[in-house]
Motif scaffolding. Sequence first.
Motif, PDB file in Angstrom:
ATOM      1  N   ARG A  78      -2.576  -3.388  -0.497  1.00 50.44           N
ATOM      2  CA  ARG A  78      -2.634  -4.285   0.672  1.00 50.44           C
ATOM      3  C   ARG A  78      -1.724  -3.791   1.790  1.00 50.44           C
ATOM      4  O   ARG A  78      -2.069  -3.891   2.969  1.00 50.44           O
ATOM      5  N   SER A  79      -0.579  -3.209   1.424  1.00 49.37           N
ATOM      6  CA  SER A  79       0.322  -2.698   2.456  1.00 49.37           C
ATOM      7  C   SER A  79      -0.258  -1.458   3.146  1.00 49.37           C
ATOM      8  O   SER A  79       0.101  -1.155   4.276  1.00 49.37           O
ATOM      9  N   GLN A  80      -1.163  -0.738   2.478  1.00 52.15           N
ATOM     10  CA  GLN A  80      -1.791   0.445   3.061  1.00 52.15           C
ATOM     11  C   GLN A  80      -3.047   0.102   3.858  1.00 52.15           C
ATOM     12  O   GLN A  80      -3.598   0.956   4.541  1.00 52.15           O
ATOM     13  N   LEU A  81      -3.486  -1.134   3.765  1.00 52.74           N
ATOM     14  CA  LEU A  81      -4.753  -1.546   4.350  1.00 52.74           C
ATOM     15  C   LEU A  81      -4.576  -1.963   5.803  1.00 52.74           C
ATOM     16  O   LEU A  81      -3.586  -2.616   6.154  1.00 52.74           O
ATOM     17  N   ASP A  82      -5.528  -1.588   6.656  1.00 52.86           N
ATOM     18  CA  ASP A  82      -5.551  -2.080   8.034  1.00 52.86           C
ATOM     19  C   ASP A  82      -6.285  -3.420   8.016  1.00 52.86           C
ATOM     20  O   ASP A  82      -7.514  -3.489   8.011  1.00 52.86           O
ATOM     21  N   VAL A  83      -5.498  -4.499   7.973  1.00 51.06           N
ATOM     22  CA  VAL A  83      -6.039  -5.843   7.799  1.00 51.06           C
ATOM     23  C   VAL A  83      -6.926  -6.236   8.976  1.00 51.06           C
ATOM     24  O   VAL A  83      -7.943  -6.914   8.808  1.00 51.06           O
ATOM     25  N   GLY A  84      -6.595  -5.781  10.159  1.00 54.78           N
ATOM     26  CA  GLY A  84      -7.383  -6.116  11.340  1.00 54.78           C
ATOM     27  C   GLY A  84      -8.820  -5.619  11.252  1.00 54.78           C
ATOM     28  O   GLY A  84      -9.768  -6.343  11.596  1.00 54.78           O
ATOM     29  N   LEU A  85      -8.989  -4.389  10.777  1.00 57.15           N
ATOM     30  CA  LEU A  85     -10.340  -3.850  10.633  1.00 57.15           C
ATOM     31  C   LEU A  85     -11.146  -4.610   9.586  1.00 57.15           C
ATOM     32  O   LEU A  85     -12.343  -4.855   9.755  1.00 57.15           O
ATOM     33  N   VAL A  86     -10.486  -4.987   8.488  1.00 57.73           N
ATOM     34  CA  VAL A  86     -11.178  -5.722   7.428  1.00 57.73           C
ATOM     35  C   VAL A  86     -11.609  -7.093   7.941  1.00 57.73           C
ATOM     36  O   VAL A  86     -12.752  -7.520   7.743  1.00 57.73           O
ATOM     37  N   ARG A  87     -10.724  -7.782   8.637  1.00 61.80           N
ATOM     38  CA  ARG A  87     -11.057  -9.106   9.175  1.00 61.80           C
ATOM     39  C   ARG A  87     -12.157  -9.026  10.224  1.00 61.80           C
ATOM     40  O   ARG A  87     -13.050  -9.875  10.281  1.00 61.80           O
ATOM     41  N   ALA A  88     -12.101  -7.982  11.056  1.00 62.54           N
ATOM     42  CA  ALA A  88     -13.131  -7.816  12.074  1.00 62.54           C
ATOM     43  C   ALA A  88     -14.498  -7.549  11.440  1.00 62.54           C
ATOM     44  O   ALA A  88     -15.513  -8.124  11.859  1.00 62.54           O
ATOM     45  N   PHE A 111     -14.645  -1.662  -7.359  1.00 58.93           N
ATOM     46  CA  PHE A 111     -15.288  -2.718  -6.587  1.00 58.93           C
ATOM     47  C   PHE A 111     -14.613  -4.064  -6.846  1.00 58.93           C
ATOM     48  O   PHE A 111     -14.365  -4.827  -5.912  1.00 58.93           O
ATOM     49  N   ASP A 112     -14.301  -4.361  -8.110  1.00 61.05           N
ATOM     50  CA  ASP A 112     -13.647  -5.637  -8.437  1.00 61.05           C
ATOM     51  C   ASP A 112     -12.280  -5.768  -7.759  1.00 61.05           C
ATOM     52  O   ASP A 112     -11.922  -6.833  -7.261  1.00 61.05           O
ATOM     53  N   GLU A 113     -11.524  -4.683  -7.752  1.00 64.66           N
ATOM     54  CA  GLU A 113     -10.219  -4.717  -7.098  1.00 64.66           C
ATOM     55  C   GLU A 113     -10.367  -4.896  -5.592  1.00 64.66           C
ATOM     56  O   GLU A 113      -9.573  -5.604  -4.960  1.00 64.66           O
ATOM     57  N   ALA A 114     -11.387  -4.258  -5.006  1.00 60.71           N
ATOM     58  CA  ALA A 114     -11.625  -4.423  -3.571  1.00 60.71           C
ATOM     59  C   ALA A 114     -11.989  -5.864  -3.242  1.00 60.71           C
ATOM     60  O   ALA A 114     -11.552  -6.413  -2.225  1.00 60.71           O
ATOM     61  N   VAL A 115     -12.784  -6.504  -4.095  1.00 64.41           N
ATOM     62  CA  VAL A 115     -13.138  -7.916  -3.876  1.00 64.41           C
ATOM     63  C   VAL A 115     -11.898  -8.795  -3.973  1.00 64.41           C
ATOM     64  O   VAL A 115     -11.689  -9.673  -3.124  1.00 64.41           O
ATOM     65  N   LYS A 116     -11.056  -8.556  -4.989  1.00 62.96           N
ATOM     66  CA  LYS A 116      -9.819  -9.341  -5.124  1.00 62.96           C
ATOM     67  C   LYS A 116      -8.933  -9.148  -3.909  1.00 62.96           C
ATOM     68  O   LYS A 116      -8.372 -10.115  -3.379  1.00 62.96           O
ATOM     69  N   LEU A 117      -8.788  -7.910  -3.478  1.00 58.23           N
ATOM     70  CA  LEU A 117      -7.952  -7.627  -2.318  1.00 58.23           C
ATOM     71  C   LEU A 117      -8.545  -8.248  -1.059  1.00 58.23           C
ATOM     72  O   LEU A 117      -7.813  -8.799  -0.221  1.00 58.23           O
ATOM     73  N   HIS A 118      -9.850  -8.222  -0.932  1.00 55.90           N
ATOM     74  CA  HIS A 118     -10.534  -8.785   0.223  1.00 55.90           C
ATOM     75  C   HIS A 118     -10.295 -10.290   0.327  1.00 55.90           C
ATOM     76  O   HIS A 118     -10.168 -10.834   1.426  1.00 55.90           O
ATOM     77  N   ARG A 119     -10.211 -10.970  -0.812  1.00 58.66           N
ATOM     78  CA  ARG A 119      -9.991 -12.428  -0.807  1.00 58.66           C
ATOM     79  C   ARG A 119      -8.648 -12.800  -0.228  1.00 58.66           C
ATOM     80  O   ARG A 119      -8.485 -13.894   0.325  1.00 58.66           O
ATOM     81  N   TYR A 120      -7.657 -11.928  -0.389  1.00 64.41           N
ATOM     82  CA  TYR A 120      -6.295 -12.268   0.053  1.00 64.41           C
ATOM     83  C   TYR A 120      -5.936 -11.701   1.414  1.00 64.41           C
ATOM     84  O   TYR A 120      -4.811 -11.790   1.835  1.00 64.41           O
TER      85      TYR A 120
END
Length: 121
Positions: A78-88, A111-120
């Motif tokens: 999550r710290s490596q993720l660009d949250v703005g792009l995901v939300r957009a 895929f399961d980890e990406a879904v979990k990360l996407h939820r938060y």
Amino acid sequence: MTNQTGATKRRSRRTMLTLFTIVALALGGLTVESTSKWYLGVAVVAILVALLLIAWALTARYDRGVARGRVTPLETARSQLDVGLVRAARAEHGEFAGVTEVRRQLPSLTFDEAVKLHRYV
């Protein structure tokens, strides 16, 4: 250090199992022949087979742990993720687009980890 495929590791483990089984049977046979008490031979074979199964289980457990180790923990990811792009992407194209964006940024995640990360996010 060479990288073994799963089939090679299974074959290697199967070969080791076969060799150790032959050794265990040979030692059991020698014990029976040398003492003329069949139950000592059976006990030696049982102990050797038990040790073999324990070693095999530990190596399989280690292999699974190594395989899991290549995926980063969710907080680190999550710290490596660009949250703005995901939300957009999620706002513009829907939930699946958000998950796809997470996978695009962090391809090492399942895929399961990406879904979990996407939820938060």
